[in-house]
Design an enzyme around this catalytic site. Structure first.
Site, PDB file in Angstrom:
ATOM      1  N   SER A 105      -6.045  -7.474  20.082  1.00 52.16           N
ATOM      2  CA  SER A 105      -4.872  -7.523  20.948  1.00 52.16           C
ATOM      3  C   SER A 105      -5.017  -6.534  22.112  1.00 52.16           C
ATOM      4  O   SER A 105      -5.956  -6.640  22.899  1.00 52.16           O
ATOM      5  CB  SER A 105      -3.617  -7.277  20.112  1.00 52.16           C
ATOM      6  OG  SER A 105      -2.469  -7.648  20.816  1.00 52.16           O
ATOM      7  N   ASP A 244      -1.845 -18.435  17.277  1.00 53.16           N
ATOM      8  CA  ASP A 244      -1.918 -17.052  17.746  1.00 53.16           C
ATOM      9  C   ASP A 244      -1.163 -16.916  19.063  1.00 53.16           C
ATOM     10  O   ASP A 244      -1.175 -17.834  19.880  1.00 53.16           O
ATOM     11  CB  ASP A 244      -3.426 -16.764  17.955  1.00 53.16           C
ATOM     12  CG  ASP A 244      -3.792 -15.308  18.105  1.00 53.16           C
ATOM     13  OD1 ASP A 244      -2.913 -14.508  18.480  1.00 53.16           O
ATOM     14  OD2 ASP A 244      -4.968 -14.980  17.868  1.00 53.16           O
ATOM     15  N   HIS A 271      -1.772 -14.136  15.090  1.00 49.84           N
ATOM     16  CA  HIS A 271      -2.334 -13.044  15.887  1.00 49.84           C
ATOM     17  C   HIS A 271      -3.200 -12.107  15.036  1.00 49.84           C
ATOM     18  O   HIS A 271      -4.052 -11.409  15.543  1.00 49.84           O
ATOM     19  CB  HIS A 271      -1.177 -12.281  16.533  1.00 49.84           C
ATOM     20  CG  HIS A 271      -1.577 -11.401  17.666  1.00 49.84           C
ATOM     21  ND1 HIS A 271      -2.437 -11.806  18.666  1.00 49.84           N
ATOM     22  CD2 HIS A 271      -1.217 -10.121  17.974  1.00 49.84           C
ATOM     23  CE1 HIS A 271      -2.583 -10.808  19.534  1.00 49.84           C
ATOM     24  NE2 HIS A 271      -1.863  -9.789  19.138  1.00 49.84           N
TER      25      HIS A 271
END
Length: 293
Positions: A105, A244, A271
């Site tokens: 991320s 995601d 995610h």
């Protein structure tokens, strides 16, 4: 049982950064993990301790502003520069002359900026897990995902975005639904490291990114590296899930622009595809690391 775990603190600026090393140094290149947020913690990465079982050191740390490196009341610190300076410092402090870097991320954004802006030596490969190179593309894709939520949740989010009332219970409930659907859900069957209470860097997230995933209003709002991805010379593995918030559109923008890249899309994964598709993820990661040592 995994290898020995070493924990410690690195002096950073006037503060300190917590780090955690699993395993002993071997001839295999260590794996350095960059967590998301900004303001999440290393905790969820403990599921990857098993990688140390392959004879490779696994190193994680809590970025300044969260977890065991918690700090608040310093909104001016929550910038890309602070966190990349910290990454440079931790490599030096732990003598990580050669590394594989896995960023998840925001950690993937950090890895992208680090290799493009600093051209560091000794980075054998990058693993970009559910990250992005464009805050504007990210925001537009989140707004597309919101359309999959129930009507009332969509309305609540739209209202909060218009008024800036991020404490409205209807909005908070909608955001929870968005998280469960596309990010992560935590229950009694989740790994202990995910259930464990943690000190999230709420201020770091707000000033670094924004009030939520779909409104980049913080210091990273102008993070735009897509047209510079061609400068990445390291072999790069892109990981993302079919459900995601790093949508296939976002992942493809990395894959199509990073010259020496491969993309693995994990089915039925959000995610946190390293949790949702844990065994497959570890297998893909282990093979990648061996290939690129």
């Amino acid at each position: 049982m995994h290898d020995i775990i070493t924990e410690g603190y690195m002096p950073f600026m006037e503060y300190q950064t917590y780090y955690r090393v699993v395993g002993k140094a071997t001839e295999k290149t260590p794996l350095l993990l960059l967590h998301g947020g900004p303001g999440s913690t290393h905790n969820y990465f403990e599921v990857l301790d098993c990688i140390a079982g392959t004879g490779r050191q696994v190193i994680s740390y809590d970025q300044i502003g969260c977890g065991n490196s918690y700090l608040d009341g310093h909104p001016e610190l929550w910038t890309q520069k602070t966190w990349i300076d910290e990454l440079i410092a931790i490599r030096e402090f732990l003598h990580l002359d050669t590394v594989h870097i896995l960023g998840q991320s925001w950690g993937a954004m950090q890895a992208i900026a680090y290799v493009i802006d600093h051209e560091p030596s000794g980075v054998k490969s990058l693993i970009l897990s559910s990250g992005h190179a464009s805050s504007s593309l990210w925001a537009s894709e989140q707004h597309r995902l919101i359309k999959y939520l129930k009507e009332e949740d969509q309305e609540a989010i739209k209202r909060a975005e218009a008024t800036g009332k991020w404490d409205d219970p209807a909005y908070l409930r909608a955001n929870d639904h968005y998280f469960e659907r596309f990010v992560i859900s935590v229950d009694e069957d989740s790994p202990e490291c995910i259930r464990r209470p943690k000190r999230s860097g709420t201020e770091a997230y707000l000033y670094g990114w924004g009030p939520n995933e779909y409104q980049p209003l913080g210091s990273l709002k102008d993070f735009e590296y897509t047209d510079r991805l061609g400068h990445i010379s390291q072999p790069t593995l892109i990981c993302s899930g079919t459900r995601d918030i790093c949508t296939p559109v976002v992942a493809a923008s990395l894959y199509e622009n990073i010259p020496n890249s491969r993309w693995h899309l994990f089915r039925n994964s959000r995610h946190t595809c390293f949790i949702d598709a844990f065994e497959e993820y570890c297998q893909v990661l282990t093979c990648w690391l061996q290939e690129n040592d």
